[in-house]
Scaffold this motif. Structure first.
Motif, PDB file in Angstrom:
ATOM      1  N   THR A 127      62.070  94.929  56.586  1.00  0.00           N
ATOM      2  CA  THR A 127      61.632  94.249  57.805  1.00  0.00           C
ATOM      3  C   THR A 127      61.071  92.881  57.436  1.00  0.00           C
ATOM      4  OG1 THR A 127      61.057  96.376  58.775  1.00  0.00           O
ATOM      5  CG2 THR A 127      60.112  94.416  59.800  1.00  0.00           C
ATOM      6  N   PRO A 128      61.581  91.811  58.061  1.00  0.00           N
ATOM      7  CA  PRO A 128      61.045  90.476  57.739  1.00  0.00           C
ATOM      8  C   PRO A 128      59.565  90.381  58.113  1.00  0.00           C
ATOM      9  CG  PRO A 128      63.095  90.292  58.965  1.00  0.00           C
ATOM     10  CD  PRO A 128      62.696  91.734  58.989  1.00  0.00           C
ATOM     11  N   ARG A 129      58.766  89.827  57.221  1.00  0.00           N
ATOM     12  CA  ARG A 129      57.339  89.636  57.453  1.00  0.00           C
ATOM     13  C   ARG A 129      57.122  88.349  58.242  1.00  0.00           C
ATOM     14  NH1 ARG A 129      56.531  93.947  57.492  1.00  0.00           N
ATOM     15  NH2 ARG A 129      57.617  95.083  55.939  1.00  0.00           N
ATOM     16  N   SER A 130      56.125  88.365  59.116  1.00  0.00           N
ATOM     17  CA  SER A 130      55.836  87.161  59.899  1.00  0.00           C
ATOM     18  C   SER A 130      55.255  86.068  59.012  1.00  0.00           C
ATOM     19  CB  SER A 130      54.856  87.484  61.019  1.00  0.00           C
ATOM     20  OG  SER A 130      53.642  87.961  60.485  1.00  0.00           O
ATOM     21  N   THR A 131      54.662  86.442  57.891  1.00  0.00           N
ATOM     22  CA  THR A 131      54.048  85.450  57.009  1.00  0.00           C
ATOM     23  C   THR A 131      55.076  84.643  56.247  1.00  0.00           C
ATOM     24  OG1 THR A 131      53.862  87.126  55.303  1.00  0.00           O
ATOM     25  CG2 THR A 131      51.939  86.760  56.682  1.00  0.00           C
ATOM     26  N   THR A 132      56.123  85.286  55.747  1.00  0.00           N
ATOM     27  CA  THR A 132      57.111  84.593  54.912  1.00  0.00           C
ATOM     28  C   THR A 132      58.457  84.417  55.607  1.00  0.00           C
ATOM     29  OG1 THR A 132      57.829  86.681  53.950  1.00  0.00           O
ATOM     30  CG2 THR A 132      56.091  85.483  52.788  1.00  0.00           C
ATOM     31  N   GLU A 133      58.655  85.112  56.698  1.00  0.00           N
ATOM     32  CA  GLU A 133      59.928  85.128  57.421  1.00  0.00           C
ATOM     33  C   GLU A 133      61.081  85.651  56.557  1.00  0.00           C
ATOM     34  OE1 GLU A 133      60.523  81.280  59.182  1.00  0.00           O
ATOM     35  OE2 GLU A 133      58.664  81.422  60.326  1.00  0.00           O
ATOM     36  N   GLU A 134      60.760  86.424  55.546  1.00  0.00           N
ATOM     37  CA  GLU A 134      61.744  87.054  54.664  1.00  0.00           C
ATOM     38  C   GLU A 134      61.339  88.513  54.477  1.00  0.00           C
ATOM     39  OE1 GLU A 134      64.442  85.706  53.479  1.00  0.00           O
ATOM     40  OE2 GLU A 134      64.070  83.574  53.744  1.00  0.00           O
ATOM     41  N   THR A 135      62.284  89.340  54.045  1.00  0.00           N
ATOM     42  CA  THR A 135      61.958  90.725  53.733  1.00  0.00           C
ATOM     43  C   THR A 135      61.435  90.795  52.304  1.00  0.00           C
ATOM     44  OG1 THR A 135      64.148  91.253  52.867  1.00  0.00           O
ATOM     45  CG2 THR A 135      63.810  91.550  55.243  1.00  0.00           C
ATOM     46  N   PRO A 136      60.542  91.731  52.002  1.00  0.00           N
ATOM     47  CA  PRO A 136      60.096  91.887  50.620  1.00  0.00           C
ATOM     48  C   PRO A 136      61.265  92.179  49.672  1.00  0.00           C
ATOM     49  CG  PRO A 136      58.606  93.044  52.068  1.00  0.00           C
ATOM     50  CD  PRO A 136      59.747  92.564  52.908  1.00  0.00           C
ATOM     51  N   PHE A 137      62.247  92.922  50.147  1.00  0.00           N
ATOM     52  CA  PHE A 137      63.427  93.223  49.331  1.00  0.00           C
ATOM     53  C   PHE A 137      64.176  91.946  48.964  1.00  0.00           C
ATOM     54  CE2 PHE A 137      67.604  94.881  48.297  1.00  0.00           C
ATOM     55  CZ  PHE A 137      67.308  96.087  47.676  1.00  0.00           C
ATOM     56  N   MET A 138      64.332  91.043  49.931  1.00  0.00           N
ATOM     57  CA  MET A 138      65.036  89.776  49.700  1.00  0.00           C
ATOM     58  C   MET A 138      64.287  88.915  48.688  1.00  0.00           C
ATOM     59  SD  MET A 138      67.261  87.475  50.216  1.00  0.00           S
ATOM     60  CE  MET A 138      67.469  85.724  50.264  1.00  0.00           C
ATOM     61  N   LEU A 139      62.957  88.848  48.820  1.00  0.00           N
ATOM     62  CA  LEU A 139      62.183  88.030  47.891  1.00  0.00           C
ATOM     63  C   LEU A 139      62.162  88.625  46.481  1.00  0.00           C
ATOM     64  CD1 LEU A 139      59.192  87.002  50.156  1.00  0.00           C
ATOM     65  CD2 LEU A 139      61.066  85.563  49.363  1.00  0.00           C
ATOM     66  N   THR A 140      62.368  89.929  46.381  1.00  0.00           N
ATOM     67  CA  THR A 140      62.371  90.565  45.065  1.00  0.00           C
ATOM     68  C   THR A 140      63.738  90.517  44.408  1.00  0.00           C
ATOM     69  OG1 THR A 140      60.656  92.072  45.837  1.00  0.00           O
ATOM     70  CG2 THR A 140      61.813  92.684  43.832  1.00  0.00           C
ATOM     71  N   TYR A 141      64.783  90.908  45.148  1.00  0.00           N
ATOM     72  CA  TYR A 141      66.111  91.065  44.546  1.00  0.00           C
ATOM     73  C   TYR A 141      67.101  89.981  44.935  1.00  0.00           C
ATOM     74  CZ  TYR A 141      64.213  95.634  43.540  1.00  0.00           C
ATOM     75  OH  TYR A 141      63.422  96.649  43.105  1.00  0.00           O
ATOM     76  N   ASP A 142      66.736  89.093  45.839  1.00  0.00           N
ATOM     77  CA  ASP A 142      67.556  87.972  46.269  1.00  0.00           C
ATOM     78  C   ASP A 142      68.828  88.373  47.016  1.00  0.00           C
ATOM     79  OD1 ASP A 142      68.117  85.260  46.610  1.00  0.00           O
ATOM     80  OD2 ASP A 142      69.565  85.343  44.983  1.00  0.00           O
TER      81      ASP A 142
END
Length: 153
Positions: free
Chosen positions: A7-22
């Motif tokens: 689920t995209p976070r409102s703080t980063t507008e990205e999912t934690p999975f995306m920020l970890t694994y690209d």
């Protein structure tokens, strides 16, 4: 866990999975049944795309940092607007909150929530106080203002 990571976070507008694994995670239903993303998959295209995304990963992480800082500032501003400071001075009378270890068990739920008045002996730092009872005996530990209430006698 799946829901949190995808689920995209409102703080980063990205999912934690995306920020970890690209790359975005695939829903388990997509793996079992056909989907456009799965049907159009080719190994060569995936390797090129993965390389491109790895180059852009650091940029995506850097772009999320200012949004995170703005979010934290907004949260702090909201919190500080709601908090009302309690100004206590040396010599003020205060009531101390009854803690579970000092509660009298025979009183049950109708027991007092606040203990008798104490005097503020010293201010250690903002919000932390040394107390003494009405006879002048020092209470051994310091107390936080959150557990004290000003007494008006």
């Amino acid at each position: 866990m799946w829901s949190y990571n995808t689920t995209p976070r409102s703080t980063t507008e990205e999912t934690p999975f995306m920020l970890t694994y690209d790359y975005e995670a695939m829903v388990p239903v997509e793996v079992g049944s056909g989907s456009l993303r799965r049907d159009r998959y080719t190994k060569e295209y995936s390797e090129v795309n993965q390389s491109l995304h790895l180059d852009l990963l650091e940029e995506a992480r850097e772009n999320s940092q200012p949004r995170l800082a703005v979010y934290q500032q907004c949260a702090a501003r909201y919190y500080n607007k709601k908090v009302k400071g309690q100004l206590l001075k040396v010599g003020d009378l205060v009531l101390r909150k009854v803690m579970s270890n000092t509660k009298k068990t025979q009183h049950g739920v109708f027991g007092a929530n606040w203990e008798e008045p104490y005097k503020i002996k010293a201010i250690l730092w903002k919000g932390t106080y040394h107390l003494e009872d009405m006879e002048g005996k020092l209470i051994p530990q310091a107390w936080n203002a959150e557990h004290l209430r000003k007494c008006y006698q």
